[in-house]
Design a protein around this motif. Structure first.
Motif, PDB file in Angstrom:
ATOM      1  N   THR A  47       0.835  -1.328   0.031  1.00  0.00           N
ATOM      2  CA  THR A  47       0.128  -0.111   0.174  1.00  0.00           C
ATOM      3  C   THR A  47       0.786   1.292   0.196  1.00  0.00           C
ATOM      4  O   THR A  47       0.584   2.121  -0.648  1.00  0.00           O
ATOM      5  CB  THR A  47      -1.017  -0.143   1.303  1.00  0.00           C
ATOM      6  OG1 THR A  47      -1.774  -1.116   1.120  1.00  0.00           O
ATOM      7  CG2 THR A  47      -1.837   1.421   1.448  1.00  0.00           C
ATOM      8  N   LEU A  48       1.808   1.194   0.785  1.00  0.00           N
ATOM      9  CA  LEU A  48       2.629   2.280   0.942  1.00  0.00           C
ATOM     10  C   LEU A  48       3.455   2.500  -0.391  1.00  0.00           C
ATOM     11  O   LEU A  48       3.801   3.800  -0.709  1.00  0.00           O
ATOM     12  CB  LEU A  48       3.613   2.312   1.917  1.00  0.00           C
ATOM     13  CG  LEU A  48       2.997   2.257   3.516  1.00  0.00           C
ATOM     14  CD1 LEU A  48       3.955   2.223   4.577  1.00  0.00           C
ATOM     15  CD2 LEU A  48       2.339   3.810   3.679  1.00  0.00           C
ATOM     16  N   THR A  50       2.651   1.706  -3.348  1.00  0.00           N
ATOM     17  CA  THR A  50       1.465   2.237  -4.522  1.00  0.00           C
ATOM     18  C   THR A  50       1.264   3.659  -4.146  1.00  0.00           C
ATOM     19  O   THR A  50       1.111   4.328  -5.210  1.00  0.00           O
ATOM     20  CB  THR A  50       0.261   1.265  -4.263  1.00  0.00           C
ATOM     21  OG1 THR A  50       0.410  -0.184  -4.417  1.00  0.00           O
ATOM     22  CG2 THR A  50      -0.681   1.670  -5.425  1.00  0.00           C
ATOM     23  N   LEU A  51       1.159   4.030  -2.910  1.00  0.00           N
ATOM     24  CA  LEU A  51       0.942   5.407  -2.671  1.00  0.00           C
ATOM     25  C   LEU A  51       2.066   6.459  -2.960  1.00  0.00           C
ATOM     26  O   LEU A  51       1.822   7.400  -3.804  1.00  0.00           O
ATOM     27  CB  LEU A  51       0.634   5.665  -1.323  1.00  0.00           C
ATOM     28  CG  LEU A  51      -0.878   5.059  -0.644  1.00  0.00           C
ATOM     29  CD1 LEU A  51      -1.047   5.445   0.837  1.00  0.00           C
ATOM     30  CD2 LEU A  51      -1.838   5.803  -1.347  1.00  0.00           C
ATOM     31  N   TRP A  52       3.242   5.819  -2.833  1.00  0.00           N
ATOM     32  CA  TRP A  52       4.398   6.716  -3.511  1.00  0.00           C
ATOM     33  C   TRP A  52       4.422   6.723  -4.772  1.00  0.00           C
ATOM     34  O   TRP A  52       4.726   7.797  -5.449  1.00  0.00           O
ATOM     35  CB  TRP A  52       5.787   6.058  -3.014  1.00  0.00           C
ATOM     36  CG  TRP A  52       6.860   6.597  -3.406  1.00  0.00           C
ATOM     37  CD1 TRP A  52       7.642   6.004  -4.087  1.00  0.00           C
ATOM     38  CD2 TRP A  52       7.492   7.855  -2.970  1.00  0.00           C
ATOM     39  NE1 TRP A  52       9.111   6.621  -4.365  1.00  0.00           N
ATOM     40  CE2 TRP A  52       8.857   7.893  -3.639  1.00  0.00           C
ATOM     41  CE3 TRP A  52       6.981   8.824  -2.202  1.00  0.00           C
ATOM     42  CZ2 TRP A  52       9.471   9.044  -3.718  1.00  0.00           C
ATOM     43  CZ3 TRP A  52       7.757  10.057  -2.141  1.00  0.00           C
ATOM     44  CH2 TRP A  52       8.821  10.076  -2.831  1.00  0.00           C
ATOM     45  N   LEU A  54       1.832   6.687  -6.924  1.00  0.00           N
ATOM     46  CA  LEU A  54       0.861   7.483  -7.301  1.00  0.00           C
ATOM     47  C   LEU A  54       1.171   9.145  -7.209  1.00  0.00           C
ATOM     48  O   LEU A  54       0.826   9.909  -7.931  1.00  0.00           O
ATOM     49  CB  LEU A  54      -0.495   7.166  -6.474  1.00  0.00           C
ATOM     50  CG  LEU A  54      -1.307   6.020  -6.951  1.00  0.00           C
ATOM     51  CD1 LEU A  54      -2.450   5.674  -5.845  1.00  0.00           C
ATOM     52  CD2 LEU A  54      -1.918   6.162  -8.129  1.00  0.00           C
ATOM     53  N   TYR A  55       2.021   9.235  -5.957  1.00  0.00           N
ATOM     54  CA  TYR A  55       2.437  10.452  -5.708  1.00  0.00           C
ATOM     55  C   TYR A  55       3.423  10.714  -6.886  1.00  0.00           C
ATOM     56  O   TYR A  55       3.327  12.099  -7.395  1.00  0.00           O
ATOM     57  CB  TYR A  55       3.040  10.554  -4.489  1.00  0.00           C
ATOM     58  CG  TYR A  55       3.764  11.945  -4.347  1.00  0.00           C
ATOM     59  CD1 TYR A  55       2.957  13.066  -3.836  1.00  0.00           C
ATOM     60  CD2 TYR A  55       5.100  11.880  -4.284  1.00  0.00           C
ATOM     61  CE1 TYR A  55       3.780  14.269  -3.733  1.00  0.00           C
ATOM     62  CE2 TYR A  55       5.842  13.231  -4.051  1.00  0.00           C
ATOM     63  CZ  TYR A  55       5.155  14.451  -3.945  1.00  0.00           C
ATOM     64  OH  TYR A  55       5.985  15.392  -3.473  1.00  0.00           O
TER      65      TYR A  55
END
Length: 432
Positions: A47-48, A50-52, A54-55
């Motif tokens: 999750t982390l 993927t969020l990175w 996306l950022y």
């Protein structure tokens, strides 16, 4: 003793104890995050990560979109307005929107005709897609293809009238002879339809119904996303009944019909679509009479319909094979003949099972309509690769044009996918 006895009696509540709220981590957004994104160490790390990612993507994409320019007339003017800043040149969409949607040759004053045909299409397919609408609306569904042909191509009104008469004659032939043999009725109906259309074209005098004329538009002037929609709707509508006929013909007890269907399906599925399009462009006209000039749009429709019908036939054959043998035996026990058993018992169940596969073929077919650009048909992708990028004003604009094309195709394909999921839930395909 009396006091001791009274003190030993257990207390009985006179009302229901109010419910206590669950812990904070077991409700609301916190519970959803724990259950879906941070349920364990591995999922938390993914999750982390993927969020990175996306950022990183959004931090470079959103400024490019929000700084976009919409009001210039060329790429050089866009760059002057941006003055070194990062930004998209969306002006190409505002300047060339009509070419992206209608092609560069369709008459500007006739844009209302394909627009009206699109609105009428939504009305025509509504009773087919949604069962709760009145069945009387199907009468307009039958008339719509001929009306849409006249609106988009123009010309005399007698041409769609003759085509409608041929369709009606084919339907009457199938109604009479299809009871004995489905294959005979289906293929005979095709022959009758073509015979009526050819005879009607010979009997129509030149200049007939001049007062019912729309300005004619040749097929070579069709283009843009309109061409993709026309090919997709036409070929999907034609390939579905043809695929059903091929699937039933492949299971026929008549060796000739069975092997003709088998050879057709296996041959078409073994040939790339782009090869069939080149055949449609170069060779297919040799199979028609020398005097006839077969339109390229018609040739492409024939080839794409043949291609998709072979895949739909295999999808439906899988649905037929998934039905238990007891369904066929139940039809025999009721005294139903073959057409009745197929129409009332077998095909409704097989088509329900085949919905995901049919929708998959339909979505793939709609996206494959962009391949017609390789045979000089200026669809949406053909317009981008050809006239727009070849112009000096917009040479070098890629992401904006291809992103707009992707958005248009996504809207249509996503709508088809969502409808198929709704239809599966409505028909409860997992319960037979």
């Amino acid at each position: 003793m009396t006091d001791q006895t009274q003190n030993s009696v257990a207390f009985v509540a006179e009302s229901i104890i109010p419910e206590s709220p669950p812990p904070a981590r077991e409700r609301g957004i916190v519970k959803w995050l724990r259950a879906n994104l941070f349920s364990n160490v591995t999922n938390s790390i993914l999750t982390l990560a993927t969020l990175w990612l996306l950022y990183l993507v959004l931090s470079s994409t959103l400024p490019w979109i929000f700084n976009g320019v919409w009001t210039t007339s060329s790429l050089n003017e866009c760059r002057e307005v941006l003055d070194g800043k990062v930004g998209a040149c969306f002006s190409v969409l505002t300047e060339r929107w009509n070419q992206l949607l209608y092609g560069f040759k369709y008459p500007y004053d006739s844009y209302w005709r394909p627009n009206l045909a699109l609105v009428l299409l939504l009305v025509a397919i509504a009773p087919v897609l949604f069962f709760d609408l009145p069945r009387k609306m199907l009468a307009f569904t039958v008339i719509y293809p001929f009306l849409a042909f006249w609106l988009i191509w123009g010309g005399t009104l007698m041409a769609p009238i003759v085509a409608f008469v041929g369709f009606a004659a084919a339907a009457a032939f199938f109604q009479h002879f299809g009871k004995g043999s489905f294959a005979l009725g289906f293929f005979g109906a095709i022959v009758v339809a073509f015979a009526v259309w050819i005879l009607g074209g010979m009997l129509i005098p030149e200049g007939a119904s001049e007062n019912a004329m729309l300005s004619p538009v040749p097929s070579r002037d069709l283009g843009g996303f309109m061409l993709n929609l026309m090919l997709g709707v036409t070929c999907v509508s034609l390939s579905l009944p043809l695929g059903i006929a091929l699937a039933l013909g492949r299971q026929s007890d008549m060796p000739l019909i069975k092997w003709v269907c088998v050879v057709f399906i296996e041959f078409v599925r073994g040939v790339p679509l782009i090869t069939l399009l080149f055949v449609a462009s170069v060779m297919l006209s040799y199979f028609f009479p020398p005097e006839s000039t077969v339109d390229l749009f018609l040739r492409v429709v024939i080839m794409i319909t043949m291609f998709s019908s072979a895949y739909i036939a295999e999808v439906i054959r899988g649905g037929l094979a998934a039905l238990p043998k007891g369904q066929y035996e139940a039809a025999d026990s009721l005294g139903l003949d073959y057409p009745q058993a197929m129409r009332l018992i077998i095909l409704p169940q097989a088509l329900k099972i085949s919905i995901p596969g049919i929708v998959n073929v339909a979505v793939g077919l709609f996206k494959d309509t962009t391949l017609v650009s390789v045979i000089s048909m200026f669809d949406l992708v053909g317009m981008i690769r050809g006239p727009i990028l070849a112009s000096t004003e917009w040479n070098g604009v890629y992401w904006e044009l291809l992103g707009a094309a992707a958005a248009l195709f996504f809207v249509v394909c996503y709508g088809i996918s969502q409808y198929s999921q709704w239809l599966e839930r409505r028909l409860a395909t997992d319960h037979r």
